[in-house]
Design a protein around this motif. Structure first.
Motif, PDB file in Angstrom:
ATOM      1  N   VAL A  43       0.850  -1.203   0.000  1.00 46.97           N
ATOM      2  CA  VAL A  43       0.000   0.000   0.000  1.00 46.97           C
ATOM      3  C   VAL A  43       0.882   1.249   0.000  1.00 46.97           C
ATOM      4  CG1 VAL A  43      -1.638   1.345   1.380  1.00 46.97           C
ATOM      5  CG2 VAL A  43      -1.976  -1.115   1.099  1.00 46.97           C
ATOM      6  N   TRP A  44       1.945   1.215   0.813  1.00 44.61           N
ATOM      7  CA  TRP A  44       2.868   2.362   0.842  1.00 44.61           C
ATOM      8  C   TRP A  44       3.471   2.610  -0.541  1.00 44.61           C
ATOM      9  CZ3 TRP A  44       8.062   1.969  -0.450  1.00 44.61           C
ATOM     10  CH2 TRP A  44       8.780   3.158  -0.353  1.00 44.61           C
ATOM     11  N   ALA A  45       3.865   1.494  -1.215  1.00 43.80           N
ATOM     12  CA  ALA A  45       4.497   1.636  -2.527  1.00 43.80           C
ATOM     13  C   ALA A  45       3.531   2.304  -3.510  1.00 43.80           C
ATOM     14  CB  ALA A  45       4.935   0.268  -3.046  1.00 43.80           C
ATOM     15  N   LEU A  46       2.242   1.909  -3.438  1.00 41.48           N
ATOM     16  CA  LEU A  46       1.255   2.505  -4.346  1.00 41.48           C
ATOM     17  C   LEU A  46       1.047   3.986  -4.034  1.00 41.48           C
ATOM     18  CD1 LEU A  46      -1.371  -0.390  -4.419  1.00 41.48           C
ATOM     19  CD2 LEU A  46       0.194   0.271  -6.245  1.00 41.48           C
ATOM     20  N   ILE A  47       1.056   4.316  -2.741  1.00 47.02           N
ATOM     21  CA  ILE A  47       0.849   5.726  -2.353  1.00 47.02           C
ATOM     22  C   ILE A  47       2.086   6.552  -2.712  1.00 47.02           C
ATOM     23  CG2 ILE A  47       0.536   7.283  -0.393  1.00 47.02           C
ATOM     24  CD1 ILE A  47      -1.138   5.123   0.939  1.00 47.02           C
ATOM     25  N   ALA A  48       3.265   6.017  -2.326  1.00 48.21           N
ATOM     26  CA  ALA A  48       4.503   6.777  -2.555  1.00 48.21           C
ATOM     27  C   ALA A  48       4.781   6.950  -4.047  1.00 48.21           C
ATOM     28  CB  ALA A  48       5.674   6.082  -1.870  1.00 48.21           C
ATOM     29  N   GLY A  49       4.342   5.962  -4.856  1.00 48.59           N
ATOM     30  CA  GLY A  49       4.566   6.050  -6.294  1.00 48.59           C
ATOM     31  C   GLY A  49       3.516   6.892  -7.002  1.00 48.59           C
ATOM     32  N   ASN A  50       2.614   7.518  -6.234  1.00 44.06           N
ATOM     33  CA  ASN A  50       1.544   8.354  -6.782  1.00 44.06           C
ATOM     34  C   ASN A  50       0.683   7.578  -7.773  1.00 44.06           C
ATOM     35  OD1 ASN A  50       1.678  10.880  -5.497  1.00 44.06           O
ATOM     36  ND2 ASN A  50       3.542  11.356  -6.658  1.00 44.06           N
TER      37      ASN A  50
END
Lengths: 84, 404
Positions: A43-50
């Motif tokens: 989830v963090w990766a999806l958020i951080a990757g916009n």
């Protein structure tokens, strides 16, 4: 008193693996939390990757828990079946 | 005499919970004046609860170090309540972690005399109370950043210290067993009487293979170092990548440890890593806007001010014609924000503030906070002062309304 020690039954390994093996029956608690943490990183990766809009983030939040809970249920079911 | 009573009592506490009959050792040791019920509710008296020297960590009923189990037995309540309490409090200024760590290092286990940090009974009671006060302060401060103290470092240090102490204890115990094995012959007449036999608990079949905790810590340190080098070399690394990497390593090792080796302790550091990840991700993504409005006339004052994430400051002290504000209503809306309204002294203010989620407010001389707060407060600007109504609505954050 020493008789107690003499007659104590040591736990067996059910003949599945040798004593020095690292493998053991599934620890469901560790499995569930491991998958939950991995889901949070996803989830963090999806958020951080916009890759997701702010409004859609709420849909991502249950993913770690659903996947961890599902995996835990499957692991428990399989363990119970194997024990039977 | 008192000491003997305590020792006997502690022995009684080692067994299953005492029956609620009048002969129960829990009930007949203290004065009956405290009025504890003998039929329902907690079966310990107030004096017994206050006697913290009796507190012991449980060895059988434990999830981490037996603190919640021991405290639950001390208070005669369900350990689950305390476990949930510790976890919830951990998210409020780390108070739960402070309390748990205090119990872990200061309170001995039920079958041994010494705690990891051993103090005499009086000093231990004082230390526990002092740490309880610190935890309460952290709870009031309600933020890891409220104090200059480096909490994450302190927690990691504490975990390392306790882990080392435990492995040293185990090594000593093993050494004792090995020496006692050879002397299983006839007992010497002046030898100490053997302790009563306690059946060993069967080995948990899931605890097999190497302990993964230290390996995981080293792996985290190594991978964080590599990421730091990449960051220094100019790669686009956001701040939240560091806790995310740590959480990823912990997740991997937990999944590996669920079928191979022993992953004990990793969930705890995973929770810490997750808390840091959530905070840094929010900071990375939502830097927030900052809106400052300083109208100089009442016509410039808008009826509604909004902010998504960030700061909203409305300063009304520069308004020249305060009479123009008389009878007006200003709405302030925000999602995750800090809203501040500064009003001039000669203005009556009727404030209606609502925070849907967690947050705090400070409205003139009234402050507070919590989850889902609503407060209506009036401020008197003096005789014949113009009257202004402020309606503030926030999802979560902080609202401050005050005079200059």
């Amino acid at each position: 008193m020493s008789n107690y020690y003499d007659t104590e039954t040591l736990p067996t390994d059910d003949g599945q693996s040798a004593n020095d093996s690292w493998r053991h029956p599934v620890n469901v608690g560790h499995l569930v939390m491991g998958i939950a943490f991995a889901g949070m990183v996803l989830v963090w990766a999806l958020i951080a990757g916009n890759l997701v809009a702010d409004d859609d983030i709420r849909w991502l939040m249950p993913i770690p828990w659903v996947s961890a809970g599902g995996a835990g249920l499957v692991a428990m079911t399989l363990t119970a079946r194997r024990r039977r | 005499m008192v000491t003997t009573g305590r020792v006997l009592h502690a022995g009684a506490m080692n067994t299953t919970p005492p029956p609620s009959s009048a002969e129960s050792p829990v009930e007949d040791t203290t004065a009956p004046s405290s009025g504890a019920s003998t039929q329902a509710g907690p079966r310990v008296t107030r004096d017994e609860v206050r006697d913290l020297a009796r507190l012991r960590r449980t060895t059988g009923d434990r999830k981490v170090a037996g603190v919640a189990g021991g405290l639950a037995r001390h208070l005669d309540v369900d350990p689950l309540i305390l476990r949930v309490g510790f976890v919830v409090l951990a998210f409020f200024g780390g108070a739960g972690l402070i309390l748990y760590a205090a119990g872990w290092v200061l309170v001995p286990e039920e079958d041994r005399e010494r705690a990891p940090v051993h103090l005499d009974e009086r000093s231990r009671t004082i230390a526990l109370v002092a740490l309880g006060v610190i935890a309460a302060l952290a709870l009031v401060g309600d933020s890891w950043g409220a104090f200059w103290f480096p909490w994450p470092l302190a927690i990691i240090g504490l975990i390392a210290f306790v882990w080392l102490s435990r492995s040293r204890d185990r090594a000593e115990q093993r050494a004792r067993w090995e020496t006692s094995d050879g002397s299983a012959g006839p007992v010497a007449p002046n030898a100490m009487p053997a302790p009563p036999y306690v059946a060993p608990r069967p080995r948990d079949p899931r605890k097999r293979g190497p302990i993964l905790f230290w390996f995981t810590l080293l792996l985290i340190a190594f991978s964080e170092g590599v990421l730091g080098i990449l960051d220094a070399a100019g790669a686009p690394v956001v701040d939240s990548a560091y806790p995310a990497l740590a959480l990823g390593v912990i997740a991997t090792m937990l999944i590996v440890g669920s079928v191979m080796g022993r992953a004990g302790g990793l969930i705890l550091i995973g929770i810490v890593a997750f808390a840091i990840l959530a905070a840094t991700t929010a900071a990375d993504r939502w830097d927030g806007e900052r809106y400052v409005y300083t109208p100089s006339t009442s016509d410039e004052v808008s009826d509604i001010y909004t902010v998504g994430t960030g700061d909203l400051i409305v300063d009304l002290t520069e308004v020249a014609d305060l009479e123009g504000l008389d009878g007006r209503t200003i709405e302030l809306q925000g999602n995750a924000a800090q809203i501040e309204v500064v009003v001039p002294r000669g203005l009556d203010v009727e404030a209606d503030v609502r925070i849907d989620g967690p947050g705090g407010y400070e409205i003139f001389d009234r402050d507070g906070g919590g989850f889902s707060s609503r407060v209506v407060h009036s401020h008197d600007g003096g005789p014949d002062a113009p009257s202004l109504t402020l309606i503030a609505d926030l999802s979560f954050g902080e609202i401050t309304i005050g005079t200059e």
